[in-house]
Motif scaffolding. Structure first.
Motif, PDB file in Angstrom:
ATOM      1  N   MET A  89     -11.032  -2.067   2.997  1.00 38.75           N
ATOM      2  CA  MET A  89     -10.936  -1.050   3.129  1.00 38.75           C
ATOM      3  C   MET A  89     -11.817  -0.166   4.573  1.00 38.75           C
ATOM      4  O   MET A  89     -13.029  -0.356   4.419  1.00 38.75           O
ATOM      5  CB  MET A  89     -10.869   0.592   2.511  1.00 38.75           C
TER       6      MET A  89
ATOM      7  N   TRP B 168      -8.406   2.923   7.438  1.00 39.12           N
ATOM      8  CA  TRP B 168      -7.561   4.193   6.631  1.00 39.12           C
ATOM      9  C   TRP B 168      -8.800   5.200   6.338  1.00 39.12           C
ATOM     10  O   TRP B 168      -9.400   5.164   5.519  1.00 39.12           O
ATOM     11  CB  TRP B 168      -7.273   3.335   5.531  1.00 39.12           C
TER      12      TRP B 168
ATOM     13  N   ASP C  93      -9.655   9.800   1.134  1.00 35.94           N
ATOM     14  CA  ASP C  93      -8.640   8.365   2.029  1.00 35.94           C
ATOM     15  C   ASP C  93      -9.173   7.171   0.695  1.00 35.94           C
ATOM     16  O   ASP C  93      -8.777   6.242  -0.007  1.00 35.94           O
ATOM     17  CB  ASP C  93      -9.218   7.402   3.226  1.00 35.94           C
TER      18      ASP C  93
ATOM     19  N   CYS D  55      -7.284   4.748  -2.307  1.00 35.69           N
ATOM     20  CA  CYS D  55      -6.945   3.825  -1.784  1.00 35.69           C
ATOM     21  C   CYS D  55      -7.622   2.753  -2.832  1.00 35.69           C
ATOM     22  O   CYS D  55      -7.001   2.273  -3.592  1.00 35.69           O
ATOM     23  CB  CYS D  55      -8.256   3.431  -0.472  1.00 35.69           C
TER      24      CYS D  55
ATOM     25  N   CYS E 250      -5.478   0.075  -5.101  1.00 35.59           N
ATOM     26  CA  CYS E 250      -6.131  -0.584  -5.122  1.00 35.59           C
ATOM     27  C   CYS E 250      -5.341  -1.229  -7.010  1.00 35.59           C
ATOM     28  O   CYS E 250      -5.024  -2.747  -8.232  1.00 35.59           O
ATOM     29  CB  CYS E 250      -6.831  -0.650  -5.492  1.00 35.59           C
TER      30      CYS E 250
ATOM     31  N   ILE F 221       1.210  -1.258  -0.041  1.00 36.57           N
ATOM     32  CA  ILE F 221       0.530  -0.091   0.211  1.00 36.57           C
ATOM     33  C   ILE F 221       0.226   0.964   0.063  1.00 36.57           C
ATOM     34  O   ILE F 221       0.188   1.781  -0.054  1.00 36.57           O
ATOM     35  CB  ILE F 221      -0.827  -0.032   0.805  1.00 36.57           C
TER      36      ILE F 221
END
Lengths: 251, 277, 216
Positions: free
Chosen positions: B111, B171, B133, B137, B141, B57
């Protein structure tokens, strides 16, 4: 043959001996009245006879069949299949104890159909006949709360009769009724007596007991103080306790 | 039936009233007092043992920074852009350069977010989860070739839910606490610099934390602000008349606007986003 | 976000709210009967254990029980947490509500006079027949108002499912409220609950009416 035979019945409630060895029997077609002071044990005797209470000692038999027996250790036991004996008798309660959620017809029909497994149509016909006989034909679809006390008690008598019992017990059938309603119930019981229905009536109605009974039993202090034909008991009793008791009623 | 219709009509009335009510709310101006209290950093928490996942990540996010995609996303969130460590050059994090994002094994990455924390994670106008966020994310991904999924955590239970594998990370504008590291959670490189600020009425008498003496202050339950006031800043707290804890920041601000409290102690981005509305 | 979007989004959660509601009733109503019969058992040990269990279920918050049912097995035995949150939610709700129902049933059963049992015994009804034909119908009639009360409470309690991130109507409303800094979703939620309970009241009213053909 004795329909009911009870010998040497003893029953205590928490150390207080209510029945102190009563022997009592009822023959077919006989009407027996049980009278006595409150707390003297007459209701307890009835409850023992109808298996609502268990006895401590003694024997009970219906139609010659033993309800209780002693095992090899001498311990008092009840027969396994008590329902077999319940077929023999019916009980009319002081407070009627009708099922409030059933209509009159359902109250009297339900047990013969569900318990005895009899044909519904046949039971219905029979029950309607009984209700008509008791002057309740038009109340078949009513609910108990819509009836007077006297009518409710007559329904509960029909309910007991619908089971075709060999013997019918009455536990102070008019005590919960207003005085003006007792007559209609007593009339019904009298009619049953005339039909030679075997009956045991615990009652405070002395005049009624005298008129309807073949035999009167006076229970006092847990024993049978006196028993005999109504003329004897009410007419010329020799027993002091009976005299006192009857005296108090005449006052 | 009549009754039901009456109830439905009443319901429609209440709803239309609610729709109008949005605009009639008293227009109270708020301001932020930033004294750089409780400097802290936001990061991502992974389960104990998931160091590998964390590295991927981190690497994917750096890839986003490199390609400019990160900046692109951040531009949509002007309230927080100044404090993003990877953009303002204040990041001191070191990365494992050996990690190859193209080698990541295919998987589903769930997430864990607090859906009630704009602008980092919230429900957007279209009713779908969004936020800075969430967008980062999702983009990370994509780089890793992972299937992306979102799980809305109950903030009070976030670490329990992470442990229980309901999600693979938390997250969501989350402050990194020492206790998390002590308890074995794997923590990503910090990405946001945060301070706790005071939000007060613009026309009020409060100009600094010194003016909070004998005032009522609100703080959101379970936030680092609450922890701070109870620990490092407990001396400050002791000067308050009362500290009120609300279970959402919206309630904190409503209490402030409605006059029940004099100040709200809250994370800077939350304050900025609310006040600028 | 428009009001329509808010309502549509919350309607998505309404299905889950209904699922909690109906499944909880489906399981807790009969389970409550089992518990109340155990509670009234002649066996002292069974009765005492049941009494204790009921007191725990009634004496601790549903929220706590929900957490225990959802995450307890994972922490204690390492059993993985159910992906379908409806399962632990319904288990926790059903057990909790069964405890409350069991006490209502017990009160109802104990309020039936001894005479009803005696009349049934004399007529030769078996224990099961007595209970099902004679006692239960009267109990149901008597406890209906208290049961309705519990059902109304259940409608509102469904919102507790947010504790374990089950996205029912109120959870979504709360999320939208905080995402959009707006109180509108709470108003919508209030209206939803009110309509839901108006329906519950309507249905229970019909049921009560259907049983009021007699008086005790």
């Amino acid at each position: 043959m004795n329909v009911l035979k009870m010998t040497d019945i003893k029953k205590s409630f928490g150390g207080n001996e209510v029945l102190k060895g009563i022997s009592f029997h009822v023959d077919k077609g006989e009407v027996v009245s049980i009278i006595g002071t409150s707390g003297g044990g007459k209701s307890t005797l009835l409850r023992c006879a109808t298996l609502l209470e268990t006895i401590d000692d003694g024997t009970i038999s219906y139609m010659g069949e033993d309800v209780t027996y002693y095992d090899q250790n001498g311990k008092l036991c009840y027969a396994k299949d008590l329902n077999h004996f319940k077929k023999f008798f019916g009980l009319v309660f002081q407070n009627f104890n009708l099922f409030p959620h059933f209509s009159v017809l359902k109250n009297v029909m339900d047990a013969p159909v569900t318990v005895q497994g009899r044909d519904k149509a046949e039971v219905k016909e029979e029950c309607m006949k009984l209700l008509n006989k008791m002057g309740l034909g038009d109340k078949a679809d009513a609910y108990p709360f819509e009836l007077s006390g006297g009518q409710q008690q007559r329904v509960s008598i029909v309910r007991a009769l619908a089971m075709k019992p060999d013997i019918l017990f009455f536990d102070e059938p008019t005590s919960a009724l207003d005085p003006e309603l007792t007559g209609e119930v007593l009339k019904v019981i009298k009619a049953l007596a005339d039909e030679k229905m075997t009956m045991v009536i615990v009652t405070h109605e002395m005049a009624f007991a005298k008129a309807v009974s073949d035999r009167v039993v006076f229970i006092d202090g847990g024993i049978i103080a006196e028993e005999g034909a109504p003329e004897e008991v009410f007419g010329n009793t020799k027993n002091e306790r009976t005299k006192q008791f009857l005296q108090s009623y005449n006052d | 039936m009549k009754k039901l219709i009456a109830i439905l009509l009443a319901a429609i009335m209440v709803l239309s009233f609610a729709a109008c009510g949005e605009k009639t709310k008293a227009d109270v101006k708020l301001k932020i007092i930033n004294e750089e209290l409780g400097a802290e950093e936001y990061g991502i928490a992974f389960r104990n043992g998931d160091d590998e996942v964390c590295k991927y990540i981190d690497a994917a996010v750096q890839e986003l920074v490199k390609t400019g995609k990160y900046k692109e996303i951040a531009d949509k969130y002007p309230d927080i852009i100044d404090n993003l460590l990877f953009l303002n050059g204040e990041s001191k994090a070191e990365f494992d350069t050996a990690v190859d994002v193209s080698k990541a094994e295919k998987r589903t990455f769930t997430m864990g977010i607090d859906p009630e924390y704009p602008p980092f994670s919230y429900i957007g106008d279209d009713g779908e989860y969004t936020g800075f966020d969430v967008e980062v994310c999702k983009a990370a991904c994509d780089i890793l070739g992972w299937d992306f999924a979102v799980f809305g955590v109950n903030w009070d239970q976030k670490l329990v839910q992470l442990d229980a594998k309901e999600c693979d990370c938390v997250w969501s504008g989350m402050t990194i606490l020492d206790s998390m590291k002590e308890n074995g959670y794997v923590i990503s490189a910090p990405y946001y610099y945060n301070t706790q600020v005071l939000v007060v009425k613009e026309d009020g008498s409060i100009a600094s934390s010194k003016d909070l003496k004998d005032k009522v202050v609100a703080v959101q339950l379970g936030t680092s602000g609450e922890t701070l006031l109870n620990e490092d800043l407990s001396d400050l707290k002791d000067t308050f008349k009362e500290l009120v804890t609300c279970d959402s920041f919206l309630k904190c601000f409503t209490e402030l606007e409605g006059g029940a409290v004099d100040a709200v102690f809250v994370d800077y981005p939350v304050a900025k986003s609310y006040v600028s509305k | 976000m428009s009001l329509i979007t808010i309502i549509l989004k919350m309607c998505e959660g309404l299905g889950k709210t209904c699922a909690i509601f109906f499944l909880t009733l489906l399981f807790s109503l009969p389970l409550g009967m089992v518990i109340s019969l155990l509670r009234m058992s002649k066996n002292k040990i069974i009765s005492k254990i049941t009494q204790f269990a009921v007191s725990v279920l009634r004496g601790t918050p549903l929220m706590l029980q929900l957490l225990a049912v959802t995450y307890g097995p994972y922490y204690l035995f390492g059993v993985s947490v159910s992906r379908n949150k409806l399962i632990p939610v319904v288990i926790a709700f059903a057990i909790n509500y069964a405890a409350y129902f069991s006490e209502i049933y017990r009160g109802g059963i104990e309020s039936i006079s001894v005479g009803q049992y005696e009349a049934a015994t004399i007529l030769g009804y078996s224990k099961a027949q007595t209970f099902i034909r004679i006692i239960l119908p009267q109990v149901v009639r008597r406890i209906l108002p208290s049961v309705t009360n519990e059902i109304v409470t259940l409608v509102k309690d469904t919102s507790i499912a947010f504790t374990v991130s089950y996205q029912e109507m109120f959870t979504i409303g709360k999320q939208i409220a905080n995402s959009q800094t707006s109180f509108t979703p709470f108003l919508v939620a209030g209206v939803f609950y009110y309509i839901f309970n108006a329906l519950v009241g309507f249905v229970m009213g019909i049921v009560e009416k259907s049983m009021s053909y007699y008086k005790q």
